[in-house]
Scaffold this motif. Structure first.
Motif, PDB file in Angstrom:
ATOM      1  N   ASN A  91       0.837  -1.197   0.000  1.00 53.33           N
ATOM      2  CA  ASN A  91       0.000   0.000   0.000  1.00 53.33           C
ATOM      3  C   ASN A  91       0.872   1.248   0.000  1.00 53.33           C
ATOM      4  N   LEU A  92       0.490   2.236  -0.814  1.00 50.45           N
ATOM      5  CA  LEU A  92       1.226   3.496  -0.880  1.00 50.45           C
ATOM      6  C   LEU A  92       0.264   4.676  -0.843  1.00 50.45           C
ATOM      7  N   SER A  93       0.698   5.751  -0.192  1.00 45.30           N
ATOM      8  CA  SER A  93       0.003   7.038  -0.226  1.00 45.30           C
ATOM      9  C   SER A  93       1.006   8.064  -0.739  1.00 45.30           C
ATOM     10  N   ILE A  94       0.658   8.737  -1.814  1.00 48.32           N
ATOM     11  CA  ILE A  94       1.548   9.716  -2.421  1.00 48.32           C
ATOM     12  C   ILE A  94       0.838  11.074  -2.444  1.00 48.32           C
ATOM     13  N   PRO A  95       1.304  12.045  -1.646  1.00 54.17           N
ATOM     14  CA  PRO A  95       0.764  13.405  -1.797  1.00 54.17           C
ATOM     15  C   PRO A  95       1.489  14.082  -2.955  1.00 54.17           C
ATOM     16  N   LEU A  96       0.728  14.629  -3.872  1.00 53.04           N
ATOM     17  CA  LEU A  96       1.312  15.238  -5.061  1.00 53.04           C
ATOM     18  C   LEU A  96       0.757  16.646  -5.195  1.00 53.04           C
ATOM     19  N   GLY A  97       1.613  17.635  -5.082  1.00 58.13           N
ATOM     20  CA  GLY A  97       1.182  19.029  -5.171  1.00 58.13           C
ATOM     21  C   GLY A  97       1.453  19.601  -6.549  1.00 58.13           C
ATOM     22  N   LEU A  98       0.449  20.262  -7.082  1.00 55.40           N
ATOM     23  CA  LEU A  98       0.582  20.944  -8.369  1.00 55.40           C
ATOM     24  C   LEU A  98       0.373  22.436  -8.127  1.00 55.40           C
ATOM     25  N   SER A  99       1.229  23.263  -8.695  1.00 59.65           N
ATOM     26  CA  SER A  99       1.058  24.705  -8.514  1.00 59.65           C
ATOM     27  C   SER A  99       1.207  25.428  -9.839  1.00 59.65           C
ATOM     28  N   HIS A 100       0.456  26.501  -9.960  1.00 62.91           N
ATOM     29  CA  HIS A 100       0.461  27.362 -11.146  1.00 62.91           C
ATOM     30  C   HIS A 100       0.244  26.539 -12.421  1.00 62.91           C
ATOM     31  N   ILE A 101      -0.824  25.781 -12.401  1.00 63.79           N
ATOM     32  CA  ILE A 101      -1.193  24.929 -13.536  1.00 63.79           C
ATOM     33  C   ILE A 101      -2.200  25.672 -14.409  1.00 63.79           C
ATOM     34  N   GLN A 102      -1.892  25.796 -15.686  1.00 67.78           N
ATOM     35  CA  GLN A 102      -2.832  26.445 -16.605  1.00 67.78           C
ATOM     36  C   GLN A 102      -3.816  25.417 -17.138  1.00 67.78           C
ATOM     37  N   VAL A 103      -5.106  25.749 -17.029  1.00 67.32           N
ATOM     38  CA  VAL A 103      -6.178  24.919 -17.567  1.00 67.32           C
ATOM     39  C   VAL A 103      -6.841  25.724 -18.676  1.00 67.32           C
ATOM     40  N   ASP A 104      -6.830  25.187 -19.888  1.00 67.14           N
ATOM     41  CA  ASP A 104      -7.293  25.922 -21.065  1.00 67.14           C
ATOM     42  C   ASP A 104      -8.784  25.778 -21.348  1.00 67.14           C
ATOM     43  N   GLU A 105      -9.417  24.723 -20.795  1.00 61.65           N
ATOM     44  CA  GLU A 105     -10.822  24.455 -21.148  1.00 61.65           C
ATOM     45  C   GLU A 105     -11.509  23.639 -20.065  1.00 61.65           C
ATOM     46  N   LEU A 106     -12.834  23.587 -20.169  1.00 62.59           N
ATOM     47  CA  LEU A 106     -13.602  22.719 -19.282  1.00 62.59           C
ATOM     48  C   LEU A 106     -13.187  21.281 -19.516  1.00 62.59           C
ATOM     49  N   GLY A 107     -13.345  20.449 -18.514  1.00 61.19           N
ATOM     50  CA  GLY A 107     -13.012  19.033 -18.676  1.00 61.19           C
ATOM     51  C   GLY A 107     -12.655  18.410 -17.348  1.00 61.19           C
ATOM     52  N   PHE A 108     -11.788  17.426 -17.377  1.00 59.15           N
ATOM     53  CA  PHE A 108     -11.462  16.644 -16.196  1.00 59.15           C
ATOM     54  C   PHE A 108      -9.963  16.599 -15.940  1.00 59.15           C
ATOM     55  N   ILE A 109      -9.585  16.660 -14.661  1.00 60.94           N
ATOM     56  CA  ILE A 109      -8.246  16.264 -14.258  1.00 60.94           C
ATOM     57  C   ILE A 109      -8.350  14.767 -14.014  1.00 60.94           C
ATOM     58  N   LYS A 110      -7.545  13.997 -14.724  1.00 59.75           N
ATOM     59  CA  LYS A 110      -7.598  12.535 -14.625  1.00 59.75           C
ATOM     60  C   LYS A 110      -6.253  12.006 -14.170  1.00 59.75           C
ATOM     61  N   VAL A 111      -6.288  10.907 -13.429  1.00 57.36           N
ATOM     62  CA  VAL A 111      -5.061  10.276 -12.943  1.00 57.36           C
ATOM     63  C   VAL A 111      -5.108   8.799 -13.315  1.00 57.36           C
ATOM     64  N   THR A 112      -3.977   8.303 -13.831  1.00 58.32           N
ATOM     65  CA  THR A 112      -3.849   6.872 -14.096  1.00 58.32           C
ATOM     66  C   THR A 112      -2.579   6.352 -13.436  1.00 58.32           C
ATOM     67  N   LEU A 113      -2.597   5.069 -13.117  1.00 57.98           N
ATOM     68  CA  LEU A 113      -1.398   4.342 -12.703  1.00 57.98           C
ATOM     69  C   LEU A 113      -1.005   3.475 -13.877  1.00 57.98           C
ATOM     70  N   GLU A 114       0.296   3.412 -14.170  1.00 58.93           N
ATOM     71  CA  GLU A 114       0.764   2.613 -15.305  1.00 58.93           C
ATOM     72  C   GLU A 114       1.983   1.814 -14.887  1.00 58.93           C
ATOM     73  N   CYS A 115       1.925   0.503 -15.147  1.00 55.88           N
ATOM     74  CA  CYS A 115       3.039  -0.381 -14.827  1.00 55.88           C
ATOM     75  C   CYS A 115       3.213  -1.373 -15.964  1.00 55.88           C
ATOM     76  N   GLU A 116       4.280  -1.176 -16.744  1.00 61.31           N
ATOM     77  CA  GLU A 116       4.632  -2.076 -17.845  1.00 61.31           C
ATOM     78  C   GLU A 116       3.434  -2.418 -18.727  1.00 61.31           C
ATOM     79  N   GLY A 117       2.750  -1.379 -19.209  1.00 67.56           N
ATOM     80  CA  GLY A 117       1.641  -1.575 -20.135  1.00 67.56           C
ATOM     81  C   GLY A 117       0.281  -1.730 -19.476  1.00 67.56           C
ATOM     82  N   GLU A 118       0.234  -2.064 -18.205  1.00 68.94           N
ATOM     83  CA  GLU A 118      -1.041  -2.145 -17.492  1.00 68.94           C
ATOM     84  C   GLU A 118      -1.406  -0.746 -17.012  1.00 68.94           C
ATOM     85  N   VAL A 119      -2.592  -0.274 -17.384  1.00 65.60           N
ATOM     86  CA  VAL A 119      -3.037   1.067 -17.014  1.00 65.60           C
ATOM     87  C   VAL A 119      -4.315   0.953 -16.201  1.00 65.60           C
ATOM     88  N   LYS A 120      -4.320   1.618 -15.062  1.00 65.69           N
ATOM     89  CA  LYS A 120      -5.501   1.643 -14.187  1.00 65.69           C
ATOM     90  C   LYS A 120      -5.936   3.092 -14.023  1.00 65.69           C
TER      91      LYS A 120
END
Length: 156
Positions: free
Chosen positions: A106-135
């Motif tokens: 089990n892992l918990s990763i805090p990830l901070g993003l700052s001064h991110i430009q968003v150009d349009e409506l939509g979604f912030i999406k997150v995936t995990l990827e390990c050797e071709g497997e994407v979740k």
């Protein structure tokens, strides 16, 4: 097997006793203020996930996509080295101890993003990827109008 989720918030702090304090947790939407493009001065992602022993010793990427990103080009890639793969004797001991089901790291990763430009409506999406497997993990919608509450719905 990879599985997990993301909590999107304004800030993540760690108390003296080690507990996490999440401030300004978003539900399903982040309401954009002003005209696009907008700049998110700060957004924090608490990414919590687990993986089975078969992923040990492999490289794993956390991919963050902003609205408008192509599926092959995330805005941010954060690499993680997974735990070292157990030796054969350690693996045998683990299998005996957990004979009733799979063993996870089990892992918990805090990830901070700052001064991110968003150009349009939509979604912030997150995936995990390990050797071709994407979740795919959960996403946060960037919206310009608040969602309707039941009390705001038109009356018949």
């Amino acid at each position: 097997m990879l599985e997990g989720y993301v909590i999107y918030c304004d800030d993540i702090r760690v108390e003296d006793n080690g507990k996490l304090m999440l401030i300004g947790v978003y539900g399903t939407d982040l309401i954009a203020q002003g005209e696009f493009p907008i700049t998110l001065t700060q957004i924090q992602l608490l990414i919590r996930f687990r993986y089975t022993l078969e992923h040990c010793g492999k490289s794993l990427n956390i991919n963050v996509y902003l609205p408008g990103d192509d599926e092959s080009t995330p805005s941010l890639v954060h690499g993680i080295n997974t735990a070292q793969k157990p030796s054969a004797s350690q693996l045998e001991g683990i299998k005996k101890a957990y004979a009733d089901g799979p063993v996870f790291a089990n892992l918990s990763i805090p990830l901070g993003l700052s001064h991110i430009q968003v150009d349009e409506l939509g979604f912030i999406k997150v995936t995990l990827e390990c050797e071709g497997e994407v979740k795919r993990l959960n996403s946060l919608r960037i919206n310009d109008t608040p969602a309707l509450n039941s009390s705001d719905a038109p009356k018949d």
